[in-house]
Design a protein around this motif. Sequence first.
Motif, mmCIF file in Angstrom:
data_model
loop_
_atom_site.group_PDB
_atom_site.id
_atom_site.type_symbol
_atom_site.label_atom_id
_atom_site.label_comp_id
_atom_site.label_asym_id
_atom_site.label_seq_id
_atom_site.Cartn_x
_atom_site.Cartn_y
_atom_site.Cartn_z
ATOM 1 N N GLU A 193 0.711 0.730 -25.142
ATOM 2 C CA GLU A 193 2.020 1.102 -24.602
ATOM 3 C C GLU A 193 2.755 -0.103 -24.008
ATOM 4 O OE1 GLU A 193 -0.838 4.171 -25.032
ATOM 5 O OE2 GLU A 193 -0.926 2.475 -23.640
ATOM 6 N N LYS A 222 -5.378 7.083 -21.809
ATOM 7 C CA LYS A 222 -5.783 8.306 -21.116
ATOM 8 C C LYS A 222 -5.006 8.503 -19.821
ATOM 9 C CE LYS A 222 -9.213 10.100 -23.597
ATOM 10 N NZ LYS A 222 -9.229 11.509 -24.082
ATOM 11 N N ALA A 247 -5.326 12.141 -25.175
ATOM 12 C CA ALA A 247 -5.219 11.119 -26.221
ATOM 13 C C ALA A 247 -6.539 10.968 -26.961
ATOM 14 C CB ALA A 247 -4.805 9.785 -25.606
ATOM 15 N N LEU A 270 -1.920 7.914 -19.440
ATOM 16 C CA LEU A 270 -0.638 8.492 -19.828
ATOM 17 C C LEU A 270 -0.799 9.883 -20.423
ATOM 18 C CD1 LEU A 270 1.110 5.394 -21.444
ATOM 19 C CD2 LEU A 270 1.594 6.406 -19.209
ATOM 20 N N ASP A 271 -1.878 10.067 -21.173
ATOM 21 C CA ASP A 271 -2.121 11.341 -21.848
ATOM 22 C C ASP A 271 -3.620 11.618 -21.874
ATOM 23 O OD1 ASP A 271 -2.269 13.578 -23.408
ATOM 24 O OD2 ASP A 271 -1.635 12.580 -25.271
#
Length: 260
Positions: free
Chosen positions: A193, A218, A224, A220-221
Motif C-alpha cells: 500500500e 492485515k 486480506a 488495513l484489512d
Amino acid sequence: MAGTDLDVSRFIFGTASLFNAGNADKRETLIEAAIESGFSHFDTAPYYGFGHAERDLAGPLRRHRDVTVTTKVGIYSPGGEEQSQIAVFARKAAGRFIKPISRPTVDFTLSRAQAALEGSLRRLGRETIDLYTLHEPPYALVHTDEWLRWLEDMRHMGKVRHFGLALTAELLAPYLESNSPLAQVVQMADSLEQREADLLTAHGKLLQITYAYVSAAKALDPAASVTDVLKKALRRNADGAIIVSTTRPERTGQYAGLLA
C-alpha cells in the motif's frame, strides 16, 4: 542477492517470534521444517527471544552448512542474552505491567558492538556471520567512519561476510541522502500500500531484503489473503528476498508452494 555473493532463498525465515513456538525442541523442529521447505537463510538478532533465537539456530546451522544467517547489532535484550527460558518468560510477563522490564537496550557504541558480535558468534556456533546489520540505527547515533572501519576490520578477520542496515524507511532516508557506505545491504520494512521501499529505487538502489507485507495488509484489512499478499510482494521485490515467519512447522511448506 544484489550487491553480494550471498545466494539466499526468495523467502527468508524470520525468527523474531520463534520463542513463541514452544520449548527448545519445538523451536528446533520448526527450524528444520523451514529448511526442508526450502529456506536457506534465517534472520535473527540478539534481541529476539532474549538471545534464544540465535542459540536455537546453532544446531541446524551446524547440520546444514549451506544455510546462511543474518544477525544484528545495536538493540539488546533487557537483562542480557544469557537468561534462562524461565527468566525470559518471567520478564515478558512482568513487562506487560511494568514496561521498562522488557524494554530493549539501544547502544551503538563500538565497545558494545565488539562484545555483541562475539556473543552472537558464540550463540550461533559460527565463526562467521553471513550478513551483519545495524538494527534500526538512528542516523545521529552512528559515527559512520568509525563503524565502517570496524566492520571492514571484522570482514578482513573473517567474522563478517557482508554488512548493512536493517530499518524502516524513516530511519533509512538520511543514510541514502548522505550516500552512506553502511547501506551496502539494506533490509527494510515495505508494504504493497505505502511502497516504502520506493525510497531505495529513488536513490538508484535495488530492493534487497524486505519484510512486513502481510502485517501491513492485515492492519488495513484483517481478511486480506496472505497468499495474495505474498504473491504480489514477490512481484514487487522480484530480485531480492522477503522475510516471512510462522510458529507452526506444517505451514512452512506453503512458502515453497507460492514459489512454485
